[in-house]
Write an enzyme that holds these catalytic residues in place. Sequence first.
Site, short mmCIF file in Angstrom:
data_model
loop_
_atom_site.label_atom_id
_atom_site.label_comp_id
_atom_site.label_asym_id
_atom_site.label_seq_id
_atom_site.Cartn_x
_atom_site.Cartn_y
_atom_site.Cartn_z
N HIS A 157 7.23 -7.29 3.30
CA HIS A 157 6.47 -6.73 2.17
C HIS A 157 5.44 -7.74 1.63
O HIS A 157 5.45 -8.07 0.44
CB HIS A 157 7.40 -6.25 1.05
CG HIS A 157 6.75 -5.27 0.12
ND1 HIS A 157 7.41 -4.23 -0.48
CD2 HIS A 157 5.47 -5.17 -0.33
CE1 HIS A 157 6.58 -3.55 -1.25
NE2 HIS A 157 5.37 -4.11 -1.18
N ARG A 161 4.97 2.59 1.61
CA ARG A 161 6.30 2.32 1.07
C ARG A 161 7.34 2.69 2.12
O ARG A 161 7.16 3.64 2.89
CB ARG A 161 6.54 3.15 -0.20
CG ARG A 161 5.83 2.61 -1.43
CD ARG A 161 6.46 1.31 -1.94
NE ARG A 161 5.82 0.81 -3.14
CZ ARG A 161 4.85 -0.12 -3.15
NH1 ARG A 161 4.42 -0.65 -2.02
NH2 ARG A 161 4.34 -0.53 -4.30
P1 NDP Z 1 -4.91 5.03 -4.52
O1 NDP Z 1 -4.26 5.72 -5.64
O2 NDP Z 1 -6.26 4.42 -4.73
O3 NDP Z 1 -5.06 6.03 -3.27
C1 NDP Z 1 -4.06 6.88 -2.87
C2 NDP Z 1 -4.60 7.79 -1.76
O4 NDP Z 1 -3.50 8.55 -1.23
C3 NDP Z 1 -5.64 8.78 -2.24
O5 NDP Z 1 -6.67 8.93 -1.30
C4 NDP Z 1 -4.85 10.08 -2.35
O6 NDP Z 1 -5.60 11.26 -2.16
C5 NDP Z 1 -3.88 9.90 -1.21
N1 NDP Z 1 -2.70 10.76 -1.39
C6 NDP Z 1 -1.75 10.70 -2.36
N2 NDP Z 1 -0.85 11.69 -2.19
C7 NDP Z 1 -1.23 12.38 -1.11
C8 NDP Z 1 -0.73 13.51 -0.44
N3 NDP Z 1 0.37 14.15 -0.86
N4 NDP Z 1 -1.39 13.96 0.65
C9 NDP Z 1 -2.51 13.36 1.07
N5 NDP Z 1 -3.06 12.27 0.48
C10 NDP Z 1 -2.43 11.80 -0.59
O7 NDP Z 1 -3.89 3.94 -3.98
P2 NDP Z 1 -4.20 2.51 -3.33
O8 NDP Z 1 -5.11 2.70 -2.18
O9 NDP Z 1 -4.59 1.54 -4.37
O10 NDP Z 1 -2.72 2.08 -2.83
C11 NDP Z 1 -2.00 2.88 -1.92
C12 NDP Z 1 -0.57 2.40 -1.77
O11 NDP Z 1 -0.49 1.24 -0.97
C13 NDP Z 1 0.16 1.98 -3.06
O12 NDP Z 1 0.58 3.09 -3.82
C14 NDP Z 1 1.32 1.17 -2.51
O13 NDP Z 1 2.43 2.01 -2.25
C15 NDP Z 1 0.78 0.61 -1.19
N6 NDP Z 1 0.60 -0.85 -1.28
C16 NDP Z 1 1.38 -1.65 -0.46
C17 NDP Z 1 1.23 -3.01 -0.48
C18 NDP Z 1 2.01 -3.88 0.45
O14 NDP Z 1 1.96 -5.11 0.32
N7 NDP Z 1 2.69 -3.32 1.42
C19 NDP Z 1 0.27 -3.67 -1.37
C20 NDP Z 1 -0.50 -2.75 -2.17
C21 NDP Z 1 -0.32 -1.39 -2.12
P3 NDP Z 1 -6.79 11.68 -3.20
O15 NDP Z 1 -7.89 10.67 -2.93
O16 NDP Z 1 -7.17 13.03 -2.79
O17 NDP Z 1 -6.21 11.56 -4.57
C1 OXD Z 2 1.80 -3.14 -4.40
C2 OXD Z 2 2.69 -3.89 -3.51
O1 OXD Z 2 2.02 -1.95 -4.65
O2 OXD Z 2 2.56 -5.13 -3.42
O3 OXD Z 2 0.81 -3.74 -4.89
O4 OXD Z 2 3.53 -3.28 -2.84
#
Ligand code: NDP
Ligand code: OXD
Length: 309
Positions: free
Chosen positions: A272, A224
Amino acid sequence: MALLIKTDIDRGNAWAEALAANYPELKTYNWPYKGDPAAIDYALVWQPPKGELKRYPNLKAIFSVGAGIDHLASDPDLPAGIPVVRMVEPGLTAGMSEYVTLAVLNHHRFMLDYAAQRREKIWEEIPQIPAEARQVGVLGLGVLGRDALEKLKPFGFKLAGWSRSPKSITGVTCFHGSGGLEEFLAGTDILICLLPLTAETEGLLNRETFGKLPAGAAVINVGRGAQLVEDDLLEALDSGQIGGATLDVFQKEPLPGKHPFWKHPRIFITPHIASMTVPQSAVRAVVANIQRLEAGEALQHVVDLKRGY
Ligand code: NDP
Ligand code: OXD
Protein backbone atom coordinates in the site's frame (compact mmCIF):
# COMPACT_ATOMS: atom_id res chain seq x y z
CA MET A 1 -8.32 27.91 15.85
CA ALA A 2 -7.12 24.35 16.34
CA LEU A 3 -6.62 21.27 14.18
CA LEU A 4 -6.25 17.67 15.30
CA ILE A 5 -3.83 15.48 13.32
CA LYS A 6 -4.33 11.71 13.34
CA THR A 7 -1.82 9.83 11.22
CA ASP A 8 1.32 7.90 12.06
CA ILE A 9 3.60 9.85 14.38
CA ASP A 10 6.39 10.71 11.90
CA ARG A 11 3.97 11.95 9.33
CA GLY A 12 2.00 13.72 12.07
CA ASN A 13 5.12 15.67 13.00
CA ALA A 14 5.79 16.50 9.35
CA TRP A 15 2.22 17.81 9.04
CA ALA A 16 2.57 19.85 12.25
CA GLU A 17 5.77 21.47 10.93
CA ALA A 18 4.29 22.16 7.51
CA LEU A 19 1.16 23.70 9.04
CA ALA A 20 3.19 25.82 11.47
CA ALA A 21 5.24 27.18 8.56
CA ASN A 22 2.20 27.88 6.35
CA TYR A 23 -0.48 28.84 8.85
CA PRO A 24 1.08 29.95 12.17
CA GLU A 25 -2.29 31.08 13.59
CA LEU A 26 -3.56 27.48 13.50
CA LYS A 27 -2.73 25.42 16.61
CA THR A 28 -2.14 21.75 15.86
CA TYR A 29 -2.37 18.71 18.12
CA ASN A 30 -1.22 15.20 17.33
CA TRP A 31 -3.66 12.43 18.25
CA PRO A 32 -4.22 11.11 20.92
CA TYR A 33 -5.47 14.47 22.17
CA LYS A 34 -5.97 14.91 25.91
CA GLY A 35 -7.31 18.49 25.88
CA ASP A 36 -10.84 19.86 25.66
CA PRO A 37 -12.57 18.30 22.63
CA ALA A 38 -14.64 21.47 22.23
CA ALA A 39 -11.47 23.40 21.33
CA ILE A 40 -10.92 21.44 18.09
CA ASP A 41 -12.17 23.11 14.89
CA TYR A 42 -10.69 20.86 12.23
CA ALA A 43 -9.50 17.26 11.95
CA LEU A 44 -6.91 15.99 9.47
CA VAL A 45 -7.08 12.22 9.75
CA TRP A 46 -6.10 8.84 8.38
CA GLN A 47 -7.97 5.80 9.71
CA PRO A 48 -9.16 7.33 12.98
CA PRO A 49 -10.70 4.83 15.41
CA LYS A 50 -14.42 4.42 14.77
CA GLY A 51 -16.41 6.87 16.90
CA GLU A 52 -13.38 9.13 17.49
CA LEU A 53 -14.58 12.09 15.42
CA LYS A 54 -17.94 12.35 17.16
CA ARG A 55 -16.07 13.36 20.34
CA TYR A 56 -15.40 16.84 18.92
CA PRO A 57 -18.61 18.91 19.12
CA ASN A 58 -17.30 21.97 17.25
CA LEU A 59 -15.72 20.40 14.17
CA LYS A 60 -16.15 22.53 11.06
CA ALA A 61 -14.56 20.13 8.55
CA ILE A 62 -12.85 16.74 8.39
CA PHE A 63 -9.88 16.47 6.02
CA SER A 64 -8.83 13.03 4.85
CA VAL A 65 -5.04 12.64 4.74
CA GLY A 66 -5.55 10.37 1.71
CA ALA A 67 -7.54 10.54 -1.51
CA GLY A 68 -9.77 7.67 -0.40
CA ILE A 69 -12.39 8.43 2.24
CA ASP A 70 -13.61 4.87 2.81
CA HIS A 71 -11.79 4.96 6.19
CA LEU A 72 -14.24 7.71 7.20
CA ALA A 73 -17.38 6.60 5.37
CA SER A 74 -17.15 3.24 7.16
CA ASP A 75 -17.46 4.91 10.59
CA PRO A 76 -21.08 4.40 11.70
CA ASP A 77 -20.63 7.31 14.13
CA LEU A 78 -19.14 9.77 11.67
CA PRO A 79 -20.66 13.09 12.80
CA ALA A 80 -23.48 14.05 10.44
CA GLY A 81 -23.48 17.36 8.63
CA ILE A 82 -19.72 18.00 8.85
CA PRO A 83 -18.08 18.30 5.40
CA VAL A 84 -15.55 15.57 4.60
CA VAL A 85 -12.79 16.70 2.23
CA ARG A 86 -10.72 14.22 0.20
CA MET A 87 -7.04 14.80 -0.52
CA VAL A 88 -6.15 16.31 -3.87
CA GLU A 89 -2.55 17.44 -3.97
CA PRO A 90 0.26 17.33 -6.54
CA GLY A 91 2.61 15.04 -4.57
CA LEU A 92 -0.02 12.30 -4.22
CA THR A 93 -1.00 12.57 -7.88
CA ALA A 94 2.60 12.47 -9.12
CA GLY A 95 3.46 9.45 -6.96
CA MET A 96 0.46 7.49 -8.26
CA SER A 97 1.31 8.22 -11.89
CA GLU A 98 4.89 7.06 -11.29
CA TYR A 99 3.66 3.79 -9.81
CA VAL A 100 1.07 3.16 -12.50
CA THR A 101 3.55 3.89 -15.30
CA LEU A 102 6.11 1.57 -13.72
CA ALA A 103 3.56 -1.22 -13.31
CA VAL A 104 2.21 -0.86 -16.86
CA LEU A 105 5.70 -0.98 -18.34
CA ASN A 106 6.57 -3.94 -16.12
CA HIS A 107 3.73 -5.96 -17.63
CA HIS A 108 4.19 -4.57 -21.13
CA ARG A 109 7.88 -5.57 -21.13
CA PHE A 110 7.26 -9.06 -19.63
CA MET A 111 9.22 -8.40 -16.43
CA LEU A 112 7.39 -11.16 -14.50
CA ASP A 113 8.46 -13.62 -17.21
CA TYR A 114 12.04 -12.40 -17.16
CA ALA A 115 12.08 -12.70 -13.34
CA ALA A 116 10.92 -16.33 -13.73
CA GLN A 117 13.58 -16.95 -16.39
CA ARG A 118 16.21 -15.44 -14.13
CA ARG A 119 15.30 -17.84 -11.31
CA GLU A 120 15.94 -20.73 -13.76
CA LYS A 121 19.01 -19.04 -15.35
CA ILE A 122 17.25 -18.97 -18.73
CA TRP A 123 18.62 -16.48 -21.27
CA GLU A 124 15.83 -16.16 -23.79
CA GLU A 125 14.13 -13.32 -25.66
CA ILE A 126 10.37 -12.90 -25.51
CA PRO A 127 9.08 -11.25 -28.72
CA GLN A 128 8.23 -7.65 -27.91
CA ILE A 129 4.73 -6.29 -28.55
CA PRO A 130 4.66 -2.66 -29.73
CA ALA A 131 2.96 -0.26 -27.33
CA GLU A 132 0.46 0.82 -29.99
CA ALA A 133 -0.77 -2.80 -30.19
CA ARG A 134 -1.80 -2.79 -26.51
CA GLN A 135 -4.65 -1.03 -24.78
CA VAL A 136 -4.21 0.27 -21.27
CA GLY A 137 -7.58 0.82 -19.58
CA VAL A 138 -8.13 2.77 -16.38
CA LEU A 139 -11.14 2.16 -14.17
CA GLY A 140 -11.79 5.57 -12.61
CA LEU A 141 -11.28 8.83 -14.47
CA GLY A 142 -10.85 11.06 -11.45
CA VAL A 143 -7.86 13.12 -10.41
CA LEU A 144 -5.51 10.10 -10.29
CA GLY A 145 -6.86 8.11 -13.24
CA ARG A 146 -6.69 11.07 -15.59
CA ASP A 147 -3.17 12.06 -14.57
CA ALA A 148 -1.94 8.47 -15.00
CA LEU A 149 -3.43 8.41 -18.51
CA GLU A 150 -1.70 11.70 -19.36
CA LYS A 151 1.64 10.30 -18.19
CA LEU A 152 1.10 7.14 -20.27
CA LYS A 153 0.39 9.06 -23.48
CA PRO A 154 4.00 9.47 -24.65
CA PHE A 155 4.54 5.69 -24.72
CA GLY A 156 2.02 5.27 -27.53
CA PHE A 157 -0.39 2.77 -25.93
CA LYS A 158 -4.03 2.78 -26.96
CA LEU A 159 -5.70 4.36 -23.95
CA ALA A 160 -9.18 3.85 -22.52
CA GLY A 161 -11.00 4.82 -19.36
CA TRP A 162 -14.22 4.04 -17.53
CA SER A 163 -16.13 6.26 -15.15
CA ARG A 164 -19.61 6.68 -13.76
CA SER A 165 -20.51 9.76 -15.78
CA PRO A 166 -19.60 10.41 -19.45
CA LYS A 167 -16.18 11.96 -20.09
CA SER A 168 -14.30 13.31 -23.08
CA ILE A 169 -10.49 13.16 -22.83
CA THR A 170 -8.24 13.76 -25.83
CA GLY A 171 -6.46 10.56 -26.86
CA VAL A 172 -8.50 8.37 -24.49
CA THR A 173 -11.52 6.28 -25.51
CA CYS A 174 -13.98 6.90 -22.71
CA PHE A 175 -16.69 4.53 -21.50
CA HIS A 176 -19.11 4.98 -18.67
CA GLY A 177 -21.65 3.24 -16.51
CA SER A 178 -22.48 -0.43 -16.32
CA GLY A 179 -23.51 -0.30 -20.00
CA GLY A 180 -20.01 0.74 -21.08
CA LEU A 181 -18.02 -1.68 -18.94
CA GLU A 182 -18.11 -4.73 -21.20
CA GLU A 183 -16.83 -2.92 -24.30
CA PHE A 184 -14.14 -1.19 -22.23
CA LEU A 185 -12.95 -4.52 -20.82
CA ALA A 186 -13.07 -6.34 -24.17
CA GLY A 187 -10.32 -4.10 -25.58
CA THR A 188 -8.17 -3.73 -22.46
CA ASP A 189 -4.88 -5.65 -22.23
CA ILE A 190 -3.59 -3.92 -19.11
CA LEU A 191 -6.31 -3.00 -16.61
CA ILE A 192 -5.70 -0.48 -13.83
CA CYS A 193 -8.15 0.02 -10.97
CA LEU A 194 -8.17 3.56 -9.63
CA LEU A 195 -11.71 3.58 -8.31
CA PRO A 196 -12.81 4.70 -4.85
CA LEU A 197 -14.25 1.96 -2.64
CA THR A 198 -18.03 2.24 -2.61
CA ALA A 199 -20.94 -0.19 -2.43
CA GLU A 200 -20.88 -0.23 -6.26
CA THR A 201 -17.15 -0.84 -6.74
CA GLU A 202 -16.66 -3.44 -3.99
CA GLY A 203 -15.81 -6.78 -5.60
CA LEU A 204 -15.80 -5.32 -9.12
CA LEU A 205 -12.54 -7.11 -9.99
CA ASN A 206 -14.07 -10.56 -10.05
CA ARG A 207 -14.32 -13.71 -12.18
CA GLU A 208 -16.92 -12.19 -14.50
CA THR A 209 -14.87 -9.04 -15.06
CA PHE A 210 -11.69 -11.04 -15.70
CA GLY A 211 -13.59 -13.22 -18.17
CA LYS A 212 -14.46 -10.15 -20.26
CA LEU A 213 -10.82 -9.11 -20.67
CA PRO A 214 -8.72 -10.52 -23.52
CA ALA A 215 -6.99 -13.76 -22.42
CA GLY A 216 -3.66 -13.07 -20.73
CA ALA A 217 -4.51 -9.48 -19.70
CA ALA A 218 -2.69 -7.91 -16.75
CA VAL A 219 -4.43 -6.40 -13.71
CA ILE A 220 -3.04 -3.57 -11.61
CA ASN A 221 -5.00 -2.78 -8.44
CA VAL A 222 -4.14 0.48 -6.73
CA GLY A 223 -7.70 1.36 -5.68
CA ARG A 224 -8.72 -0.63 -2.62
CA GLY A 225 -8.27 -4.28 -1.66
CA ALA A 226 -12.02 -4.85 -1.24
CA GLN A 227 -12.50 -4.17 -4.95
CA LEU A 228 -10.67 -7.42 -5.79
CA VAL A 229 -12.12 -10.87 -5.19
CA GLU A 230 -8.81 -12.47 -4.32
CA ASP A 231 -9.80 -16.10 -4.96
CA ASP A 232 -11.16 -15.14 -8.39
CA LEU A 233 -7.82 -13.59 -9.27
CA LEU A 234 -5.95 -16.75 -8.22
CA GLU A 235 -8.29 -18.84 -10.33
CA ALA A 236 -7.91 -16.51 -13.35
CA LEU A 237 -4.11 -16.58 -13.00
CA ASP A 238 -4.12 -20.37 -12.83
CA SER A 239 -6.25 -20.66 -15.96
CA GLY A 240 -4.14 -18.07 -17.82
CA GLN A 241 -7.14 -15.75 -18.34
CA ILE A 242 -5.12 -13.22 -16.35
CA GLY A 243 -1.43 -13.21 -17.25
CA GLY A 244 -0.10 -11.26 -14.28
CA ALA A 245 -1.05 -8.79 -11.57
CA THR A 246 0.46 -5.91 -9.66
CA LEU A 247 -1.28 -5.39 -6.34
CA ASP A 248 -0.74 -2.56 -3.89
CA VAL A 249 -3.92 -2.95 -1.84
CA PHE A 250 -5.46 -6.02 -0.22
CA GLN A 251 -8.59 -7.26 1.52
CA LYS A 252 -6.56 -7.46 4.73
CA GLU A 253 -3.58 -5.17 5.32
CA PRO A 254 -0.85 -5.97 6.18
CA LEU A 255 -1.19 -8.99 3.88
CA PRO A 256 -1.19 -12.04 6.21
CA GLY A 257 2.01 -14.11 6.14
CA LYS A 258 0.20 -17.22 4.89
CA HIS A 259 -1.58 -15.50 2.04
CA PRO A 260 -1.04 -17.28 -1.31
CA PHE A 261 -0.30 -13.95 -3.05
CA TRP A 262 3.11 -13.71 -1.35
CA LYS A 263 4.59 -16.61 -3.24
CA HIS A 264 2.62 -16.41 -6.48
CA PRO A 265 5.06 -16.07 -9.37
CA ARG A 266 2.61 -14.03 -11.47
CA ILE A 267 1.86 -11.43 -8.78
CA PHE A 268 3.96 -8.41 -7.96
CA ILE A 269 3.18 -7.01 -4.50
CA THR A 270 3.78 -3.69 -2.74
CA PRO A 271 2.56 -2.73 0.77
CA HIS A 272 0.00 0.00 0.00
CA ILE A 273 2.63 2.51 -1.09
CA ALA A 274 1.51 3.24 -4.65
CA SER A 275 1.35 6.83 -3.55
CA MET A 276 1.35 8.84 -0.38
CA THR A 277 0.29 12.33 0.48
CA VAL A 278 3.29 14.63 0.81
CA PRO A 279 2.65 17.00 3.77
CA GLN A 280 4.96 19.67 2.35
CA SER A 281 2.90 20.03 -0.84
CA ALA A 282 -0.48 18.95 0.58
CA VAL A 283 -0.40 21.58 3.32
CA ARG A 284 -1.21 24.28 0.75
CA ALA A 285 -4.46 22.55 -0.21
CA VAL A 286 -5.51 22.14 3.44
CA VAL A 287 -4.62 25.70 4.43
CA ALA A 288 -6.34 27.19 1.37
CA ASN A 289 -9.48 25.22 2.19
CA ILE A 290 -9.54 26.30 5.86
CA GLN A 291 -9.05 29.90 4.76
CA ARG A 292 -11.94 29.52 2.30
CA LEU A 293 -14.25 28.20 5.01
CA GLU A 294 -13.21 30.88 7.49
CA ALA A 295 -13.96 33.51 4.80
CA GLY A 296 -17.43 32.04 4.29
CA GLU A 297 -16.56 30.51 0.90
CA ALA A 298 -17.27 26.97 -0.29
CA LEU A 299 -14.76 24.21 0.44
CA GLN A 300 -13.12 22.34 -2.46
CA HIS A 301 -13.15 18.54 -2.91
CA VAL A 302 -15.95 17.86 -0.45
CA VAL A 303 -17.12 14.28 -0.90
CA ASP A 304 -20.67 13.15 -1.37
CA LEU A 305 -21.00 10.63 1.46
CA LYS A 306 -24.19 9.14 -0.01
CA ARG A 307 -22.37 8.41 -3.29
CA GLY A 308 -19.33 7.23 -1.33
CA TYR A 309 -16.62 9.38 -2.97
P1 NDP B 1 -11.76 10.74 -7.68
O1 NDP B 1 -12.89 10.91 -6.77
O2 NDP B 1 -11.10 11.95 -8.26
O3 NDP B 1 -12.21 9.83 -8.94
C1 NDP B 1 -12.97 8.70 -8.82
C2 NDP B 1 -13.32 8.19 -10.21
O4 NDP B 1 -13.97 6.92 -10.07
C3 NDP B 1 -14.28 9.09 -10.97
O5 NDP B 1 -13.93 9.17 -12.33
C4 NDP B 1 -15.62 8.38 -10.82
O6 NDP B 1 -16.53 8.60 -11.87
C5 NDP B 1 -15.16 6.95 -10.82
N1 NDP B 1 -16.18 6.08 -10.21
C6 NDP B 1 -16.61 6.06 -8.91
N2 NDP B 1 -17.58 5.14 -8.75
C7 NDP B 1 -17.76 4.58 -9.95
C8 NDP B 1 -18.62 3.57 -10.44
N3 NDP B 1 -19.51 2.96 -9.64
N4 NDP B 1 -18.55 3.23 -11.75
C9 NDP B 1 -17.69 3.85 -12.57
N5 NDP B 1 -16.83 4.82 -12.18
C10 NDP B 1 -16.88 5.17 -10.89
O7 NDP B 1 -10.69 9.82 -6.94
P2 NDP B 1 -9.10 9.84 -7.06
O8 NDP B 1 -8.73 9.68 -8.49
O9 NDP B 1 -8.54 10.99 -6.33
O10 NDP B 1 -8.72 8.51 -6.22
C11 NDP B 1 -9.21 7.25 -6.60
C12 NDP B 1 -8.91 6.20 -5.54
O11 NDP B 1 -7.56 5.79 -5.58
C13 NDP B 1 -9.10 6.62 -4.07
O12 NDP B 1 -10.46 6.65 -3.70
C14 NDP B 1 -8.31 5.55 -3.34
O13 NDP B 1 -9.13 4.43 -3.05
C15 NDP B 1 -7.23 5.14 -4.35
N6 NDP B 1 -5.89 5.57 -3.90
C16 NDP B 1 -4.96 4.59 -3.61
C17 NDP B 1 -3.70 4.94 -3.21
C18 NDP B 1 -2.66 3.89 -2.96
O14 NDP B 1 -1.58 4.22 -2.48
N7 NDP B 1 -2.91 2.66 -3.31
C19 NDP B 1 -3.29 6.34 -3.06
C20 NDP B 1 -4.33 7.27 -3.41
C21 NDP B 1 -5.59 6.88 -3.80
P3 NDP B 1 -17.14 10.08 -12.17
O15 NDP B 1 -15.97 10.87 -12.74
O16 NDP B 1 -18.18 9.85 -13.17
O17 NDP B 1 -17.62 10.62 -10.87
C1 OXD C 1 -5.10 7.20 -0.28
C2 OXD C 1 -4.21 6.08 0.03
O1 OXD C 1 -6.31 7.01 -0.38
O2 OXD C 1 -3.01 6.33 0.32
O3 OXD C 1 -4.59 8.34 -0.43
O4 OXD C 1 -4.63 4.93 -0.04
